[in-house]
Write an enzyme that holds these catalytic residues in place. Structure first.
Site, PDB file in Angstrom:
ATOM      1  N   GLY A  53      36.213  33.429  74.134  1.00  0.00           N
ATOM      2  CA  GLY A  53      36.859  34.663  73.711  1.00  0.00           C
ATOM      3  C   GLY A  53      36.081  35.380  72.631  1.00  0.00           C
ATOM      4  O   GLY A  53      35.032  34.924  72.167  1.00  0.00           O
ATOM      5  N   GLY A  54      36.639  36.522  72.232  1.00  0.00           N
ATOM      6  CA  GLY A  54      35.958  37.354  71.262  1.00  0.00           C
ATOM      7  C   GLY A  54      35.863  36.718  69.891  1.00  0.00           C
ATOM      8  O   GLY A  54      34.883  36.911  69.171  1.00  0.00           O
ATOM      9  N   MET A  55      36.894  35.977  69.477  1.00  0.00           N
ATOM     10  CA  MET A  55      36.876  35.366  68.148  1.00  0.00           C
ATOM     11  C   MET A  55      36.251  33.982  68.154  1.00  0.00           C
ATOM     12  O   MET A  55      35.814  33.492  67.116  1.00  0.00           O
ATOM     13  CB  MET A  55      38.298  35.260  67.604  1.00  0.00           C
ATOM     14  CG  MET A  55      38.931  36.594  67.281  1.00  0.00           C
ATOM     15  SD  MET A  55      40.536  36.356  66.513  1.00  0.00           S
ATOM     16  CE  MET A  55      41.090  38.055  66.455  1.00  0.00           C
ATOM     17  N   GLY A  56      36.234  33.343  69.298  1.00  0.00           N
ATOM     18  CA  GLY A  56      35.673  32.004  69.350  1.00  0.00           C
ATOM     19  C   GLY A  56      35.962  31.338  70.675  1.00  0.00           C
ATOM     20  O   GLY A  56      36.508  31.946  71.598  1.00  0.00           O
ATOM     21  N   VAL A 115      37.382  27.853  72.881  1.00  0.00           N
ATOM     22  CA  VAL A 115      38.300  26.714  72.859  1.00  0.00           C
ATOM     23  C   VAL A 115      37.688  25.603  73.699  1.00  0.00           C
ATOM     24  O   VAL A 115      37.256  25.834  74.828  1.00  0.00           O
ATOM     25  CB  VAL A 115      39.693  27.091  73.408  1.00  0.00           C
ATOM     26  CG1 VAL A 115      40.602  25.870  73.419  1.00  0.00           C
ATOM     27  CG2 VAL A 115      40.319  28.187  72.572  1.00  0.00           C
ATOM     28  N   LYS A 128      39.461  24.804  68.482  1.00  0.00           N
ATOM     29  CA  LYS A 128      39.101  26.215  68.444  1.00  0.00           C
ATOM     30  C   LYS A 128      37.916  26.372  67.503  1.00  0.00           C
ATOM     31  O   LYS A 128      37.986  26.055  66.316  1.00  0.00           O
ATOM     32  CB  LYS A 128      40.280  27.050  67.941  1.00  0.00           C
ATOM     33  CG  LYS A 128      39.985  28.540  67.814  1.00  0.00           C
ATOM     34  CD  LYS A 128      40.212  29.263  69.119  1.00  0.00           C
ATOM     35  CE  LYS A 128      40.088  30.768  68.953  1.00  0.00           C
ATOM     36  NZ  LYS A 128      40.406  31.496  70.176  1.00  0.00           N
ATOM     37  N   ASP A 134      47.609  39.406  66.841  1.00  0.00           N
ATOM     38  CA  ASP A 134      46.778  39.595  68.037  1.00  0.00           C
ATOM     39  C   ASP A 134      47.511  39.074  69.273  1.00  0.00           C
ATOM     40  O   ASP A 134      46.935  38.383  70.106  1.00  0.00           O
ATOM     41  CB  ASP A 134      45.431  38.886  67.869  1.00  0.00           C
ATOM     42  CG  ASP A 134      44.413  39.296  68.936  1.00  0.00           C
ATOM     43  OD1 ASP A 134      44.559  40.412  69.497  1.00  0.00           O
ATOM     44  OD2 ASP A 134      43.489  38.518  69.210  1.00  0.00           O
TER      45      ASP A 134
END
Length: 542
Positions: A33-36, A38, A53, A153
């Site tokens: 994903g955009g933030m990190g 998993v 994460k 979010d």
């Protein structure tokens, strides 16, 4: 946090070799994903699977922010851990590496389907399904907002529907950790959030409140009921402009069967000014209640909702229902009612033989550390490809399955071990005969699992039947017979049948004193049991 196949080792998804904090292993990437990212991981200390994460390194734009970032990270992780609700995966640990440039949240691993899989263009969800998802999210937010913790979010990609229909809200605290209003952690200075679900106040960089999550929930509910995004545009800036200025299309203009009160609720959630939205998430839940299926209601007819995904209405139709009965446990090739694969050639390809050998070695190493669940999982990863290559009832595959079942039994996972031992007993019975040594051993282990699960009567009947066969083949003092006699006597004792237990264990003790020694571990165990029986019987059995 949903199951997927391990990616190959050609690049993306390659498994890192290091452990995090000396205990968390990263096994396979689950989502990107955009933030990190998993990862499915493993906690080597507590012997359990976890989700890890990883926040991207570029989330920190300069070394000067590291100390402030570390403080915020720990504070937000603690806040997230305080949300005690079944709809929030538990936070087990929060780890910053030594450089303070990478952070890891270690969380409960959930097997489920992302809500984004429910959204199909032109195929809106049944009203009850959409309301059930929104109502479950509302209950999660009600627990979070009182902490207080604001998600910031909320979107379909951060909502997971578990296999039993329970809705899980993921990534609480991540947006807060990375928010720009204090730490300015993004290089561009743009607000954290996903543009399709971003509230007007987030776009403007204004104050974040629980009503921010309500707006995102309105976007999600609109999408579930209409089958399309609230706003769509080629440019993120156009999307942001629309959230601030454009009026949402009323749902009944897109779908005539949406109840007017539900359309009214969605429009209320999507109001531009936070103070004009519902006062709190509890109010939203009450407005959703009329659209939820009542207890005892039948599920929607087949085809009414998307196929291949869990039904989120089940928790409302069957509140507080007991856990479903175990079916056949994990699917094992050749045990699902289909005829077994044709026997494979006796020769095992050299490369595959090495993979099996490595799986055994890895599993044995984990057993040395008493990491039973992971040791069984390691063998599980080789069983299915081995069954395809060698045949589901080849000797090598049956041995792998037997070892996995034994590890589960040793680790106390009797519920998973039981169907495996039953299936193995049937397989060995077909190959070598129902009274063969391997078939007997597996039936005995299945009986021991049943005893541990409280099915003592069935377990006793099975063990006594096996003992009769063993006595006719090997006599009364073979190792197999001795273990069966011990187990039968101990089960009778556990049932309160002291006299019956005495008649089994007293002659067993005499045999053990002759065949082994009075100070042998099993001999001493039986002697202690007999001493307890004497107390129960007031000496009448002696």
């Amino acid at each position: 946090m949903y199951a997927c196949r391990r990616k190959d080792a050609t690049g993306a998804g390659k498994v890192p070799q290091q452990k995090i904090a000396g205990r968390y292993e990263l096994l396979e990437e689950l989502s990107h994903g955009g933030m990190g990212d998993v990862w499915r991981g493993y906690d080597a200390v507590l012997d359990r699977p976890v989700a890890v994460k990883l926040i991207r390194q570029q989330a920190i734009s300069s070394p000067q922010l590291a100390e402030e970032f570390a403080k915020r990270f720990r504070r937000e992780a603690r806040i997230t851990a305080r949300i005690q609700h079944a709809g929030v995966p538990q936070v087990y640990d929060a780890v910053l590496d030594d450089s303070l440039e990478r952070l890891f949240l270690v969380m409960e691993l959930v097997d489920g389907v992302p809500l984004s899989a429910y959204v199909q263009p032109g195929r809106p969800l049944p009203v009850a399904w959409a309301a059930a998802v929104a109502a479950q999210v509302a209950t999660v937010l009600s627990h979070a907002h009182v902490v207080p913790a604001i998600h910031r979010d909320l979107k379909p990609g951060n909502i997971l529907v578990a296999r039993d229909g329970t809705v899980k809200v993921l990534d609480f605290g991540i947006a807060a950790i990375l928010r720009t209003d204090v730490t300015k952690l993004t290089a561009t200075g743009t607000p954290i959030g996903t543009y399709q679900y971003m509230s007007p106040e987030q776009v403007r960089g204004g104050r974040i409140t629980p009503q921010t999550d309500l707006y995102a929930l309105g976007c999600i509910l609109h999408e579930l009921l209409s089958g399309q995004l609230l706003f769509s545009a080629d440019s993120e800036y156009v999307l942001m402009y629309q959230h601030v200025n454009a009026d949402p299309t009323p749902l009944r203009e897109l779908r005539a069967d949406v109840p007017p009160a539900l359309e009214e609720l969605v429009l209320l959630l999507l109001r531009k000014a936070p103070e004009s939205r519902p006062a709190d998430i509890q109010d939203v839940y009450e407005r959703l209640r009329p659209f939820l299926p009542p207890p005892g209601a039948a599920p929607a007819p087949a085809g009414a909702g998307p196929t291949g995904v869990p039904d989120p209405t089940g928790l409302f139709r069957n509140p507080y229902a007991p856990r479903s009965r175990a079916q056949a446990g994990p699917r094992v090739p050749g045990t699902d009612g289909q005829p077994p694969a044709p026997p494979a050639p006796a020769a095992v390809p050299g490369a595959f033989r090495e993979e099996i050998k490595e799986a055994y070695a890895h599993s044995d190493a984990l057993l040395e550390e008493e990491r039973f669940a992971q040791a069984a999982e390691v063998l599980g990863e080789i069983i299915e490809p081995a069954a395809r290559a060698l045949g589901s009832e080849s000797r090598q595959v049956l041995e792998l399955r037997t070892q996995r079942a034994a590890i589960r039994l040793l680790g106390g996972d009797y519920r998973a071990a039981l169907p495996e031992f039953d299936a193995l007993a049937d397989a060995y019975g077909r190959i070598h005969g129902p009274t063969s040594e391997h078939a007997r051993a597996c039936r005995a282990q299945a009986a021991r699992c049943r005893a541990e699960l409280g099915q003592v009567t069935e377990a006793l009947a099975a063990l006594q039947g096996i003992l009769g066969v063993v006595r006719s083949v090997d006599g009364d003092v073979s190792e197999e017979a001795v273990e069966l006699r011990r187990d039968i006597g101990m089960l009778m004792l556990a049932q309160g049948r002291a006299a019956d237990a005495w008649h089994i264990l007293e002659p067993l003790h005499e045999d053990l004193c002759v065949v082994y020694r009075p100070d042998d571990e099993m001999t001493a165990e039986i002697a202690e049991a007999l001493a307890l029986i004497r107390l129960d019987l007031d000496g009448s059995a002696s």
